[in-house]
Design an enzyme around this catalytic site. Structure first.
Site, PDB file in Angstrom:
ATOM      1  N   LYS A 133       0.895  -1.249   0.156  1.00 22.24           N
ATOM      2  CA  LYS A 133       0.045   0.024   0.021  1.00 22.24           C
ATOM      3  C   LYS A 133       0.884   1.410  -0.097  1.00 22.24           C
ATOM      4  O   LYS A 133       2.078   1.181   0.519  1.00 22.24           O
ATOM      5  CB  LYS A 133      -0.823   0.082   1.224  1.00 22.24           C
ATOM      6  CG  LYS A 133      -2.120   0.839   1.174  1.00 22.24           C
ATOM      7  CD  LYS A 133      -3.097   0.180   0.638  1.00 22.24           C
ATOM      8  CE  LYS A 133      -4.444   0.746   0.424  1.00 22.24           C
ATOM      9  NZ  LYS A 133      -5.768  -0.054   0.225  1.00 22.24           N
ATOM     10  N   ASP A 173      -7.012   4.146  -4.404  1.00 23.10           N
ATOM     11  CA  ASP A 173      -7.632   3.971  -2.959  1.00 23.10           C
ATOM     12  C   ASP A 173      -8.298   5.531  -2.690  1.00 23.10           C
ATOM     13  O   ASP A 173      -8.474   6.080  -3.614  1.00 23.10           O
ATOM     14  CB  ASP A 173      -6.509   3.752  -1.983  1.00 23.10           C
ATOM     15  CG  ASP A 173      -7.203   3.466  -0.730  1.00 23.10           C
ATOM     16  OD1 ASP A 173      -7.515   2.030  -0.563  1.00 23.10           O
ATOM     17  OD2 ASP A 173      -7.405   3.846   0.228  1.00 23.10           O
TER      18      ASP A 173
END
Ligand code: 2IT
Length: 454
Positions: A133, A173
């Site tokens: 991430k 995201d």
């Protein structure tokens, strides 16, 4: 030095004490790890090799973490400096894979939590994907498109060294959609002179998969369908509330509506809307234009549909519903909100965001015996279709919406089955949290053992 011959509970408690001490300031990361570890005792009991191999100790340390400076100029020529990160958490199952978050709340802590969750989620998808991430404390809200482009280019000027088609494949995201992916991909291609699928969530006219924007939300609705089916029930006729109206929320609403449910509550940064008549195709088209094109506020929804109520600064959890779908961000649904939902008759909570329910809320849902699924299982449709985008890029083909949707439905059904199967095998029948954690853990842990001490 930990003694691996002592019993599992003592081992886990010692493990957590050391883990908490090492990561003292990282509260959401600690929360995410604790949530997983508390469900693993029966697995470690059955296979103490995981203790001997120090799998937990190895699994909670990211393989690599990159932190860097992101300088950029605004439209007035003023210089700004943001922080950029990529957490390459675990590559036992495949190249690091996970989104990029652009939001003022982004820290090393939040990205470690998200990358850790992503590792388990990606393991559940059945696809060969490791976990990662990244992101920045840069907020796209209130910035011009030119400012966003300059920021994205500067972000990639450093990140391009560390990513690549076989290494690490970012996606979107919170705060990072197709526009930002486009700017990042453009700069990546310029610097590497290489047109490969090093990002997913691209636009379909230059390599993106059809249905990727819809995939997380549609997957959430499919997962809820599977959950209800275990109680011989269905979404048709159910009153639903969601929270965030970003990419996940809007497409969760769309699929729920198509499956005959009635979505009466939703929210954004300014507050929530209660529309007792529910969402329909026309209202969804209006919302998509408002959110994705005009980047406006839900305050405008009630100007267009005056029968609906706008509730400034309020969340949706007090609106009576059968099913609730948290689709905004971590810890958005606390114990008090969970109790309100339960008091009002809510029977299913299916998470679209990552770790949106606090530990108190999860406990309340589980004690009440309602259907509750953690995000790492029910929101895995997004990254699953990212995996399918990678496959299509490798093959240099495009699949139709119908083909991708059929894969997505199969993957969500298979995640659902694994959750229930592993929950039952380890004496937690119907516990989606334990099932998801155990299924995700076993695949990663076994691959780590196979690959030795790296
Ligand atoms: O939380 C998530 O699963 C995502 N942001 C999607 C990650 C991806 O690589 O598609």
């Amino acid at each position: 030095m930990l003694n691996t011959t002592m019993n599992t509970q003592t081992y886990l408690s010692d493990f957590l004490t050391i883990f908490r001490r090492k990561n003292a300031a990282q509260h959401v990361f600690i929360q995410a790890v604790e949530e997983v570890v508390r469900t693993l005792a029966p697995v470690l009991d059955k296979k103490p090799q995981y203790i001997k191999e120090r799998i937990l100790e190895r699994m909670v340390e990211p393989e690599r973490m990159i932190a860097f400076r992101v300088p950029w100029k605004d439209d007035n020529g003023e210089i700004h400096v943001n922080r950029g990160f990529r957490v390459q958490f675990n590559s036992a199952l495949g190249p690091y894979k996970g989104g990029i978050r652009f939001h003022e709340s982004v820290t090393a802590d939040s990205l470690k939590f998200l990358a850790f969750e992503q590792t388990f989620k990606n393991s559940l998808t059945t696809l060969p994907l490791g976990g990662g991430k990244g992101g920045s404390d840069f907020d796209t809200r209130g910035k011009s498109a030119d400012e966003v482009m300059r920021f994205c280019h500067s972000f990639i000027n450093e990140l391009y060294h560390h990513i690549g088609y076989h290494t690490d494949i970012p996606a979107g995201d919170l705060g990072c959609g197709a526009r930002e992916i486009g700017y990042m991909f453009g700069q990546y291609k310029k610097l590497t002179n290489d047109f490969t699928g090093a990002f997913t969530g691209k636009k379909p006219n230059w390599g993106g998969s059809l249905l990727r924007p819809e995939a997380t939300g549609y997957g959430v609705a499919y997962f809820a369908q599977n959950m209800l089916a275990t109680r011989k029930d269905e979404l048709k006729g159910k009153t639903c509330v969601i929270s965030g109206t970003g990419n996940v929320g809007i497409y969760t609403m769309e699929k729920l509506t198509q499956l005959g449910a009635n979505v009466v509550g939703f929210m954004d940064y300014d507050g929530s809307v209660y529309d007792k008549e529910g969402i329909n195709a026309e209202k969804l088209a209006y919302l998509k234009d408002l959110v994705f094109v005009r980047r406006g506020s839900l305050k405008e929804y009630v100007q267009k549909y005056p029968h609906a109520h706008f509730r400034p600064g309020q969340k949706t959890w007090d609106i009576a519903c059968d099913c609730a779908f948290p689709t905004a961000c971590e810890n958005e649904l606390d114990g008090a909100a969970a109790n309100t939902l339960l008091k009002n008759g809510c029977r299913l909570v299916c998470e679209g965001a990552n770790m949106p329910s606090t530990p108190e809320a999860v406990q309340a849902f589980q004690q009440a015996g309602i259907l509750y699924s953690p995000g790492k299982a029910s929101n895995a449709g997004g990254v699953a279709v990212s995996g399918l985008e990678m496959t299509q890029n490798s093959m240099r083909v495009y699949w139709s919406r119908e083909e991708v949707d059929a894969y997505l439905q199969r993957i969500m059904a298979s995640i659902h089955t694994s959750c229930l199967q592993y929950a039952a095998e380890f004496a937690r029948p119907g516990d989606y949290v334990a099932g998801a954690n155990i299924a995700g853990f076993l695949k990663v842990a076994d691959a780590m053992i196979d690959q030795g001490l790296v």
